[in-house]
Scaffold this motif. Structure first.
Motif, PDB file in Angstrom:
ATOM      1  N   HIS A   1       0.331 -16.514 -17.356  1.00 42.66           N
ATOM      2  CA  HIS A   1       0.062 -15.490 -18.372  1.00 42.66           C
ATOM      3  C   HIS A   1       1.186 -14.467 -18.470  1.00 42.66           C
ATOM      4  O   HIS A   1       1.457 -13.931 -19.547  1.00 42.66           O
ATOM      5  CB  HIS A   1      -1.260 -14.782 -18.055  1.00 42.66           C
ATOM      6  N   GLU A   2       1.822 -14.184 -17.338  1.00 41.19           N
ATOM      7  CA  GLU A   2       2.953 -13.245 -17.312  1.00 41.19           C
ATOM      8  C   GLU A   2       4.109 -13.945 -16.598  1.00 41.19           C
ATOM      9  O   GLU A   2       4.392 -13.644 -15.422  1.00 41.19           O
ATOM     10  CB  GLU A   2       2.569 -11.949 -16.598  1.00 41.19           C
TER      11      GLU A   2
ATOM     12  N   HIS B   1       7.244 -13.748 -16.528  1.00 38.90           N
ATOM     13  CA  HIS B   1       8.366 -12.965 -16.005  1.00 38.90           C
ATOM     14  C   HIS B   1       7.953 -12.021 -14.882  1.00 38.90           C
ATOM     15  O   HIS B   1       8.805 -11.417 -14.231  1.00 38.90           O
ATOM     16  CB  HIS B   1       9.027 -12.173 -17.138  1.00 38.90           C
ATOM     17  N   GLU B   2       6.653 -11.922 -14.643  1.00 45.40           N
ATOM     18  CA  GLU B   2       6.164 -11.012 -13.609  1.00 45.40           C
ATOM     19  C   GLU B   2       5.447 -11.739 -12.476  1.00 45.40           C
ATOM     20  O   GLU B   2       5.177 -11.135 -11.428  1.00 45.40           O
ATOM     21  CB  GLU B   2       5.213  -9.979 -14.233  1.00 45.40           C
ATOM     22  N   THR B   3       5.125 -13.013 -12.656  1.00 52.13           N
ATOM     23  CA  THR B   3       4.399 -13.780 -11.652  1.00 52.13           C
ATOM     24  C   THR B   3       5.347 -14.754 -10.967  1.00 52.13           C
ATOM     25  O   THR B   3       6.014 -15.546 -11.633  1.00 52.13           O
ATOM     26  CB  THR B   3       3.242 -14.563 -12.307  1.00 52.13           C
TER      27      THR B   3
ATOM     28  N   ARG C   1       0.543 -17.411 -24.106  1.00 50.99           N
ATOM     29  CA  ARG C   1       0.299 -16.023 -24.542  1.00 50.99           C
ATOM     30  C   ARG C   1      -1.086 -15.891 -25.163  1.00 50.99           C
ATOM     31  O   ARG C   1      -1.796 -14.897 -24.927  1.00 50.99           O
ATOM     32  CB  ARG C   1       1.376 -15.604 -25.556  1.00 50.99           C
TER      33      ARG C   1
ATOM     34  N   ALA D   1      -3.764 -16.078 -22.448  1.00 51.32           N
ATOM     35  CA  ALA D   1      -3.692 -14.885 -21.613  1.00 51.32           C
ATOM     36  C   ALA D   1      -4.421 -13.725 -22.276  1.00 51.32           C
ATOM     37  O   ALA D   1      -5.182 -12.987 -21.623  1.00 51.32           O
ATOM     38  CB  ALA D   1      -2.230 -14.516 -21.360  1.00 51.32           C
ATOM     39  N   ASP D   2      -4.207 -13.542 -23.573  1.00 50.17           N
ATOM     40  CA  ASP D   2      -4.835 -12.442 -24.304  1.00 50.17           C
ATOM     41  C   ASP D   2      -6.355 -12.601 -24.325  1.00 50.17           C
ATOM     42  O   ASP D   2      -7.098 -11.644 -24.048  1.00 50.17           O
ATOM     43  CB  ASP D   2      -4.283 -12.402 -25.728  1.00 50.17           C
TER      44      ASP D   2
ATOM     45  N   ARG E   1      -7.896 -12.140 -20.778  1.00 49.53           N
ATOM     46  CA  ARG E   1      -8.011 -10.723 -20.397  1.00 49.53           C
ATOM     47  C   ARG E   1      -9.243 -10.094 -21.028  1.00 49.53           C
ATOM     48  O   ARG E   1      -9.965  -9.327 -20.381  1.00 49.53           O
ATOM     49  CB  ARG E   1      -6.750  -9.962 -20.810  1.00 49.53           C
TER      50      ARG E   1
ATOM     51  N   GLN F   1      -4.521 -15.321 -14.014  1.00 50.75           N
ATOM     52  CA  GLN F   1      -3.061 -15.281 -14.078  1.00 50.75           C
ATOM     53  C   GLN F   1      -2.453 -16.537 -14.683  1.00 50.75           C
ATOM     54  O   GLN F   1      -1.262 -16.554 -14.997  1.00 50.75           O
ATOM     55  CB  GLN F   1      -2.495 -15.105 -12.666  1.00 50.75           C
TER      56      GLN F   1
END
Length: 415
Positions: free
Chosen positions: A191-192, A194-196, A282, A285-286, A289, A306
């Motif tokens: 889902h993220e 660049h952050e996971t 994306r 993920a939206d 959430r 995630q």
């Protein structure tokens, strides 16, 4: 008497499918499949050169390189896990909970599956201390644990195991001489992204990890069965590769030629495929959430999703409200929520959790609409959870969970 195993819902006869993306087939993929429909010959067992070359290129872009001689293709990860279990031998360990299809295929071979508790922060990977204790206990009772199946990007919990947790588990498994199967079906659905941080166990223990991935996770429609496996380098990997091919040959487990063509195209990750994969991640993920916010606001428990197209929900805090509706176990919860939500809600017992635990996996695909036009509109929207038809689906979800919350509060003893 409580109905815990109704007819047609046995552990092998019924198993929830992978969460579908709910989207129309990518036109470029459909064209490739249609263009190969004239092929009368079958794909070789284990996959043809084009498919295996594409799989090798896919893995090389993600870390440790592996040539096509270390790859195998099959019509789904089910066949691969069955072949790997038969080839490795011994007893199998898996996290609790785990993907619904893992245990039934092991049990078909007459092998036991020993479930191991997961750490608090994620699913998919056994707690290292619980793993060591389980191996010790199984051996003390005369068992022969040889294979550990895990999933860094997990079904059913939709979590991604932190590298430090994974490292401890892999070290524990290596110390006990276990072979690892890493199911990486969902690795391209972060889902993220660049952050996971997602690390494959094969990067930590390259000589004892076989990686498998179902292309229905991100690259192909779920109705086009194809999966690939990557074996370790060295003599042990070559021997395992050969034994798996023997089992797949005995099963007649061949990828259909048109599907193999589409799979090779998708594994090459041309621009249309890469764009669809990113847009789909994306989108889900939206919506995930939004669905997660609904269930936790109502008082249920769920780790933040995630990866994937699902979330795993524990309705234990709402037990009193469910009991008033005749729901006392995971099978009854599955029946209740499936009927109330109008979408599949497989209970946690499908994933190795105890029947008495009130847990379910909820997929996000059914929230995207009822027609291809509605689902396609989701794909192109910057905020799909705000679309009217998605909002209606989320309102229905909220209504069911809020009713349970309100009833649970009424059942709370007065102070």
């Amino acid at each position: 008497m409580r109905r815990s195993d109704p007819e047609g819902h046995g552990p092998v006869r019924y198993g929830p499918a992978l969460p579908d993306d709910g989207l129309p087939v990518l036109p470029e993929l459909a064209d490739v499949l249609a263009g190969a429909a004239h092929r009368a010959h079958g794909e070789p067992v284990g996959g043809g050169p084009a498919l295996l070359d594409a799989a090798a290129g896919y893995w090389q872009r993600r870390g440790p390189a592996a040539g096509p001689e270390r790859a195998v293709a099959a019509p789904g990860t089910h066949a691969l896990l069955l072949a790997l279990t038969a080839a490795v031998g011994g007893d199998v360990l898996a996290p609790r909970p785990c993907a619904a299809w893992w245990a039934p295929y092991v049990r078909l071979l007459g092998r036991p599956v020993f479930h191991v508790a997961t750490p608090a922060e994620c699913g998919g990977v056994p707690d290292p201390y619980a793993l060591l204790e389980t191996v010790r206990r199984v051996r003390a009772e005369g068992g022969d644990p040889r294979l550990l199946v895990l999933s860094v990007a997990d079904d059913p919990t939709a979590t991604v195991a932190p590298p430090e947790v994974l490292h401890e588990t892999v070290e524990a498994a290596a110390g006990e001489g276990l072979h690892l199967v890493s199911d990486e079906t969902w690795r391209d659905t972060l889902h993220e992204p660049h952050e996971t941080v997602l690390v494959s166990p094969a990067e930590m223990l390259p000589d004892r990890v076989t990686v498998v991935g179902d292309l229905a996770g991100a690259l192909l429609p779920s109705g086009w069965p194809a999966a690939v496996a990557r074996f370790p380098a060295g003599d042990e990997g070559r021997e395992l590769h050969a034994r798996v091919l023997d089992v797949l040959t005995a099963l007649g487990a061949q990828v259909a030629a048109p599907v193999a063509a589409a799979a090779a195209y998708a594994l090459g990750e041309p621009r249309p495929v890469a764009a669809r994969v990113a847009a789909t991640a994306r989108l889900h993920a939206d919506v995930a959430r939004a669905a997660h916010d609904v269930v936790v606001t109502a008082g249920a428990l769920s780790l933040p999703p995630q990866a994937g197209r699902h979330l795993y929900v524990d309705l234990g805090p709402l037990r009193s409200a469910l009991a008033s509706r005749g729901v006392g176990d995971a099978q009854e919860l599955e029946d209740f929520l499936t009927a109330r939500l109008g979408m599949p809600a497989p209970g946690g017992h499908r994933f190795g959790d105890d029947l008495g635990e009130l847990r379910v996996r909820l997929a996000t695909g059914p929230l995207l609409g009822h027609t291809d036009a509605e689902r396609a509109r989701c794909l192109g929207s910057p905020e799909p959870s705000e679309l009217p038809h998605v909002q209606r689906a989320l309102i229905n979800l909220r209504s069911v969970f809020d009713d349970l919350r309100d009833d649970a509060q009424r059942w709370e003893p007065s102070r």
